[in-house]
Design a protein around this motif. Structure first.
Motif, short mmCIF file in Angstrom:
data_model
loop_
_atom_site.label_atom_id
_atom_site.label_comp_id
_atom_site.label_asym_id
_atom_site.label_seq_id
_atom_site.Cartn_x
_atom_site.Cartn_y
_atom_site.Cartn_z
N VAL B 131 23.82 -14.24 7.38
CA VAL B 131 23.12 -15.52 7.18
C VAL B 131 21.73 -15.45 7.79
O VAL B 131 20.74 -15.86 7.17
N LEU B 132 21.65 -14.88 8.98
CA LEU B 132 20.33 -14.73 9.61
C LEU B 132 19.41 -13.89 8.73
O LEU B 132 18.26 -14.26 8.46
N ALA B 133 19.93 -12.76 8.27
CA ALA B 133 19.10 -11.86 7.48
C ALA B 133 18.74 -12.48 6.13
O ALA B 133 17.60 -12.36 5.67
N MET B 134 19.70 -13.16 5.52
CA MET B 134 19.40 -13.78 4.22
C MET B 134 18.41 -14.92 4.40
O MET B 134 17.54 -15.13 3.55
N ALA B 135 18.51 -15.62 5.50
CA ALA B 135 17.55 -16.69 5.75
C ALA B 135 16.14 -16.10 5.84
O ALA B 135 15.20 -16.62 5.22
N VAL B 136 16.03 -14.98 6.56
CA VAL B 136 14.73 -14.32 6.66
C VAL B 136 14.29 -13.85 5.28
O VAL B 136 13.15 -14.09 4.85
N PHE B 137 15.21 -13.21 4.58
CA PHE B 137 14.87 -12.62 3.27
C PHE B 137 14.41 -13.70 2.30
O PHE B 137 13.35 -13.58 1.66
N LEU B 138 15.18 -14.77 2.21
CA LEU B 138 14.83 -15.84 1.26
C LEU B 138 13.53 -16.51 1.67
O LEU B 138 12.64 -16.74 0.84
N THR B 139 13.40 -16.82 2.94
CA THR B 139 12.17 -17.48 3.42
C THR B 139 10.96 -16.63 3.08
O THR B 139 9.97 -17.11 2.53
N VAL B 140 11.07 -15.33 3.41
CA VAL B 140 9.94 -14.44 3.21
C VAL B 140 9.62 -14.30 1.73
O VAL B 140 8.45 -14.33 1.32
N THR B 141 10.65 -14.17 0.89
CA THR B 141 10.41 -14.01 -0.53
C THR B 141 9.77 -15.26 -1.13
O THR B 141 8.77 -15.20 -1.85
N ILE B 142 10.34 -16.42 -0.80
CA ILE B 142 9.79 -17.68 -1.33
C ILE B 142 8.37 -17.88 -0.82
O ILE B 142 7.46 -18.21 -1.57
N LEU B 143 8.20 -17.62 0.47
CA LEU B 143 6.87 -17.77 1.07
C LEU B 143 5.87 -16.85 0.39
O LEU B 143 4.72 -17.25 0.11
N GLY B 144 6.31 -15.62 0.09
CA GLY B 144 5.42 -14.66 -0.57
C GLY B 144 4.95 -15.19 -1.91
O GLY B 144 3.76 -15.12 -2.23
N PHE B 145 5.86 -15.75 -2.69
CA PHE B 145 5.48 -16.26 -4.02
C PHE B 145 4.65 -17.54 -3.88
O PHE B 145 3.71 -17.75 -4.65
N VAL B 146 4.99 -18.39 -2.91
CA VAL B 146 4.24 -19.63 -2.76
C VAL B 146 2.80 -19.33 -2.30
O VAL B 146 1.83 -19.89 -2.82
N LYS B 147 2.67 -18.39 -1.37
CA LYS B 147 1.34 -18.10 -0.81
C LYS B 147 0.49 -17.29 -1.78
O LYS B 147 -0.72 -17.48 -1.84
N ASN B 148 1.12 -16.32 -2.47
CA ASN B 148 0.32 -15.39 -3.25
C ASN B 148 0.53 -15.51 -4.75
O ASN B 148 -0.15 -14.83 -5.51
N GLY B 149 1.48 -16.33 -5.19
CA GLY B 149 1.78 -16.42 -6.62
C GLY B 149 2.32 -15.10 -7.13
O GLY B 149 2.99 -14.37 -6.39
N ALA B 150 1.96 -14.77 -8.34
CA ALA B 150 2.49 -13.55 -8.96
C ALA B 150 1.94 -12.30 -8.29
O ALA B 150 2.55 -11.23 -8.38
N SER B 151 0.82 -12.44 -7.61
CA SER B 151 0.24 -11.24 -6.98
C SER B 151 1.10 -10.74 -5.82
O SER B 151 0.85 -9.67 -5.30
#
Lengths: 178, 253
Positions: B131-151
């Motif tokens: 759960v800890l790792a998935m929380a990090v993984f999901l947060t980071v992935t969503i954050l990556g797309f929100v901050k940078n879009g498709a890039s």
């Protein structure tokens, strides 16, 4: 726990992992989320602002102290400069006074020497006059003595000598000597 | 535990139960463990929370300019993780510092509490670390797309490599990206579980008189190692979180 298939398998096989007992997963995940949320709120609401505040305050205190120390150092330097200046002024003043005193003494000395010279010259002149007088009187005495002696000698030799001729002879002899 | 083992092992030979310590039991009896049942997981997580509060809230309550011992430790922990976040993710990662510090403190205290005799190690369970790792993984992935879009996808397209290699590298990068939460969680759970199980196995050997001294020395030695591992695993989990976060914020190689 007996209702867990994994647990039963574990007991049968002698080595089962409670980690793989999926029936406990919802429980663990639920409590984990509760724990994380509690920790997060404790941190973000209380602990982190407080620690950040303490660190900022300490940094501020240290900066202020350093600034105060810097200021004091400047003040000390200023004081030292003022002291040095006062010392230099005092030295200059002392030298000026010494020079003044020297000059004064020199003029006084010069005046005194001049006065002394004048007195010496006066005394010398006086003495010379006295010597000249003495010499003149001595010369007269010598002349008188010479006349008398010459008269006595002439008389003793049996001659008669008038005073005028003896006197002129003595005077002529003395002039020849002189 | 030793009594249990001895009782069950009277048939002859040694019986080890190195994994019993990881069992999840309801605190107030009852066999059924529902999602809301207070269990030993609840208790030890609550203790971790109390430790966090004790160190970071009570420890700093004096707010002294010249810190005492507890406040020093609290400030040290704060500075340690703050600097890690700043160094690894950069200035814009500081926003996520409370989140990362939460993970660090939870893992650290869970690991250390797990070292107490007869305790329960919550971080030795894959459910927790996953759960800890998935929380990090999901947060980071969503954050990556929100901050940078498709890039954000350029993270997988290694522009510094020769063009022909890029598709292959992209496949490798994508696989490694999705393996991250797995390695992230299993590393922590595996380390915790293995260390505790090994200690238990050596403790089991202590039942035999002939090798008891060696076994006890080994338990002490491994315990020391485990203290180190407890800290290092918390550190590793945190710094990897920072690295993943950096990838999300700055995906371009």
């Amino acid at each position: 726990m007996a209702d867990s298939a994994v647990e039963q398998g574990a007991e049968a096989g002698g080595a089962g992992m409670p980690q793989l007992d999926f029936s406990t997963f919802p429980n663990q995940i639920f409590w984990l989320l509760v724990t994380l949320i509690v920790i997060y709120f404790v941190l973000s609401r209380v602990a982190l602002p407080r620690i950040a505040g303490i660190l900022a305050e300490r940094k501020g205190t240290i900066t202020n102290d350093i600034a105060a120390a810097e200021e004091l150092k400047l003040k000390a330097q200023e004081a030292e400069q003022a002291y040095d200046k006062a010392l230099a002024d005092a030295r200059a003043e002392a030298q000026r006074i010494v020079a003044e005193a020297k000059a004064e003494i020199q003029t006084e000395l010069d005046a005194e020497i001049a006065r002394a010279d004048a007195r010496i010259a006066e005394k010398t002149a006086e003495s010379e006059a006295a010597i000249a007088e003495i010499r003149a009187s001595a010369m007269d005495s010598v002349q008188a003595v010479a006349k008398d002696t010459a008269k006595e000698i002439v008389a003793a030799l049996g001659g008669k000598a008038d005073a005028r001729s003896v006197t002129s002879a003595v005077t002529a002899a003395m002039k020849g000597d002189a | 535990m030793a009594d249990d083992a001895a009782a069950q092992g009277d048939g002859g030979g040694l019986v080890f139960h190195p994994l019993d310590q990881f069992e999840i039991k309801a605190l107030f009896g009852g066999d059924a463990i529902h999602w809301y049942t207070p269990t030993n997981v609840t208790m030890w997580m609550a203790l971790a929370v109390l430790c966090v509060i004790g160190l970071l809230v009570l420890g700093t309550s004096k707010r002294s300019i010249v810190p005492g011992r507890t406040q020093s430790v609290a400030e040290l922990a704060y500075g340690f993780v703050y600097k890690m976040v700043e160094d690894v993710t950069g200035k814009d990662g500081i926003r996520y510092f409370p989140y990362i510090f939460t993970l660090f403190l939870f893992i650290l205290f869970s690991n250390f509490l797990g070292l107490l005799p007869l305790s329960f190690t919550t971080t030795s369970h894959i459910a927790v670390t996953a759960v800890l790792a998935m929380a990090v993984f999901l947060t980071v992935t969503i954050l990556g797309f929100v901050k940078n879009g498709a890039s954000f996808l350029s993270l997988f397209w290694v522009s510094s490599a020769p063009l022909a290699l890029r598709p292959i590298l992209a496949v490798i990068e994508i696989i490694s990206y999705f393996v991250r939460p797995v390695s992230h969680s299993i590393r922590l759970a595996g380390n915790m579980m293995a260390g505790h199980a090994v200690i238990k196995v050596f403790a089991g050997f202590a039942q035999v008189l002939a090798i008891a001294p060696i076994a006890i020395i080994a338990v002490a030695a491994i315990y020391g190692l485990e203290v180190l591992v407890s800290f290092i695993q918390a550190y590793v989990f945190t710094i990897l979180t920072c690295v993943y976060l950096k990838d999300a914020l700055h995906p371009h190689h």
